[in-house]
Design an enzyme around this catalytic site. Structure first.
Site, short mmCIF file in Angstrom:
data_model
loop_
_atom_site.label_atom_id
_atom_site.label_comp_id
_atom_site.label_asym_id
_atom_site.label_seq_id
_atom_site.Cartn_x
_atom_site.Cartn_y
_atom_site.Cartn_z
N HIS A 142 -30.86 99.89 35.24
CA HIS A 142 -31.67 99.13 34.29
C HIS A 142 -31.15 99.45 32.89
CE1 HIS A 142 -34.93 97.47 32.05
NE2 HIS A 142 -35.47 98.63 31.72
N GLY A 199 -37.21 94.90 32.76
CA GLY A 199 -36.72 94.28 31.53
C GLY A 199 -36.82 92.78 31.48
N GLU A 228 -38.17 95.72 39.47
CA GLU A 228 -39.13 96.69 38.93
C GLU A 228 -39.73 96.18 37.61
OE1 GLU A 228 -38.11 100.68 37.04
OE2 GLU A 228 -38.17 101.14 39.18
N PRO A 229 -40.51 95.12 37.65
CA PRO A 229 -41.06 94.57 36.41
C PRO A 229 -42.27 95.35 35.94
CG PRO A 229 -41.85 93.32 38.28
CD PRO A 229 -40.92 94.36 38.84
N ARG A 254 -43.60 94.72 31.99
CA ARG A 254 -44.03 93.72 31.02
C ARG A 254 -44.21 92.34 31.66
NH1 ARG A 254 -41.98 93.49 25.95
NH2 ARG A 254 -40.30 94.87 26.58
N ARG A 296 -47.18 98.31 19.26
CA ARG A 296 -45.86 97.68 19.33
C ARG A 296 -45.35 97.16 17.98
NH1 ARG A 296 -44.77 93.49 21.88
NH2 ARG A 296 -42.71 94.09 22.67
N TYR A 309 -41.82 98.77 16.96
CA TYR A 309 -40.63 97.94 17.15
C TYR A 309 -40.55 96.76 16.19
CZ TYR A 309 -41.39 100.07 21.80
OH TYR A 309 -41.65 100.93 22.83
N CYS A 316 -55.84 104.63 8.03
CA CYS A 316 -55.39 105.16 6.75
C CYS A 316 -53.87 105.33 6.78
CB CYS A 316 -56.08 106.50 6.48
SG CYS A 316 -55.81 107.13 4.82
N TYR A 339 -47.90 97.48 27.27
CA TYR A 339 -47.71 98.49 26.21
C TYR A 339 -48.71 98.29 25.08
CZ TYR A 339 -43.50 98.73 28.95
OH TYR A 339 -42.64 98.82 30.02
#
Length: 420
Positions: free
Chosen positions: A193, A229, A270-271, A273, A309, A313, A341, A377
């Site tokens: 992967h 992925g 192997e998913p 997301r 996220r 990212y 804050c 996520y």
């Protein structure tokens, strides 16, 4: 022509249930998941022999339970994820194997559980072979191989190449086979992967690297894993991956290996997301509308403690407004920020922390903001930063909204802390 998604900037329902009713029942902020979306994504991958869910994306045990009932199995990357998988009814002794431990290291708790429950391991480092071999010689193992190149929508999600910590470097396969032999471990599977957002050009390279690695290991190989992925659209100009071509590339690799070895080779995917991202919605409430120079801000009661996220990212999430009344059709440039804050507590930002704006309807305090495609996520990365309570999770199943995680309280927040 590959399908694309369209995203509206106004939304009043989720899975046909009024957002106003969900808020009345569960409050804000809250995560809502549409089970029908998850069912569809599992069905999309039916061509693969095994769909192994990467539960790090969304690990609530109710979600794991429903995925088990849909025929998926799971990957675990920690002792905690092993406990979750067992609690949700997965068995390491089922066929296909219900739980596989995949990581680059063993901590003591994970190694103890792997040995106790006879959980198959997909090793990501030579040291793992030694550590497992000393505790449980004679088992079958898989190896995750870093082919020397990677790909991802962000450098932080690139899981291949020399800058990645993941997997066994491709030139160390022979050394790892010798280590396995010393402990009577048989390498029966390979996993590869290279990162999220894989395109077909990179995938073709991965398939070639997988084939070369399998031939080097030899005919003990009975399973190959395509990893995960698989991308989903977060913006209107993004497309779904061509799953037919994706499968055909891997299937051709599998068929050549079957011909080479003279026996069947199982093909796993192997998913993480891909199965859960589009099912998830984070509902929050506008608590302030204010102008700062040229920027108009909607400040909401969810922050990066709820959805990290964007700050991690620069990730883009579709955003919609649910007005309490009829609302405005006028669109304005607006920045969506949270209550923390931290200057970086902005949902509309690009990678590098640059504040951006979105075209959204005019809204008022009390209207709701929905951060969409947030199932992956989202809650899984949530925290108690600023001593915020983690929000509840709700599953919409058969037209009913079911609470699958309660909102945290001050008792939950302080339960493990001690003043000596």
């Amino acid at each position: 022509m590959l399908a694309t998604r369209q995203f509206a900037t106004t939304r009043t329902t989720i899975a046909d249930l009024p957002i106003a009713d969900l808020v009345t029942q569960f409050g804000t902020p809250c995560y809502v998941y549409d089970l029908e979306s998850i069912k569809q994504r599992v069905a999309d991958l039916a061509s693969f022999d095994v769909v192994r869910y990467a539960q790090k994306a969304l690990s609530n045990i109710a979600i794991l339970d429903r995925l088990r009932k849909l025929g998926a199995v799971v990957d675990a990357v920690s002792a905690g994820e092993i406990h979750r998988a067992l609690r949700a009814g997965f068995s390491p002794n089922s066929q296909p194997v219900g739980i596989v431990y995949t990581a680059d290291v063993f901590d003591e708790d994970a190694l103890d559980l792997v040995v106790k429950h006879n959980i198959p391991v997909n090793v990501g480092s030579p040291d793992m072979i030694e550590q497992l071999g000393q505790r449980a010689p004679g088992r079958n193992i898989a190896m995750r191989i870093n082919p020397g190149f990677g790909h991802g929508h962000s450098q932080k999600t690139n899981t291949g190449g020399p800058q990645s910590k993941h997997g066994i470097w491709h030139s160390q396969i022979d050394d790892c086979l010798l280590r396995a032999d010393r402990h009577g471990l048989t390498v029966t599977g390979l996993h590869m992967h290279i990162g999220s957002g894989t395109d077909l050009e990179h995938l073709s390279k991965v398939c070639g690297a997988m084939e070369d690695a399998c031939i080097k290991v030899g005919r003990t190989i009975t399973t190959i894993s395509a990893g995960g992925g698989l991308p989903v659209p977060y913006q209107a100009n993004q497309q779904y991956v061509d799953l037919h071509q994706y499968f055909e590339l891997w299937n051709a690799t599998r068929n050549r290996l079957q011909h080479q070895f003279g026996h069947d080779v199982q093909l796993e995917i192997e998913p993480g997301r891909y199965l859960v991202a589009e099912a998830g919605y984070l509902i929050c409430e506008i608590r302030s509308v204010k102008r700062m120079g040229e920027n108009l801000f909607y400040l909401v009661n969810a922050g990066f403690n709820d959805l990290a996220r964007p700050i991690l990212y620069g990730a883009h999430h579709p955003i919609s407004i649910c007005p309490r009344s009829h609302g405005s059709k006028d669109q304005v440039d607006v920045v969506i920020g949270g209550p923390l804050c931290e200057s970086g507590d902005i949902f509309t930002q690009s990678e590098g922390g640059f504040v951006a704006s979105r075209k959204l309807p005019m809204a008022d305090v009390g209207d709701w903001v929905i951060l969409e495609v947030s199932g992956a996520y989202g809650f899984a990365m949530s925290s108690n930063y600023n001593s915020k309570f983690r929000c509840p999770e709700i599953l919409i199943e058969d037209g009913q909204a079911k609470l699958i995680r309660q909102r945290e309280t001050e008792a939950d927040l302080l339960r493990l802390e001690i003043i000596p």
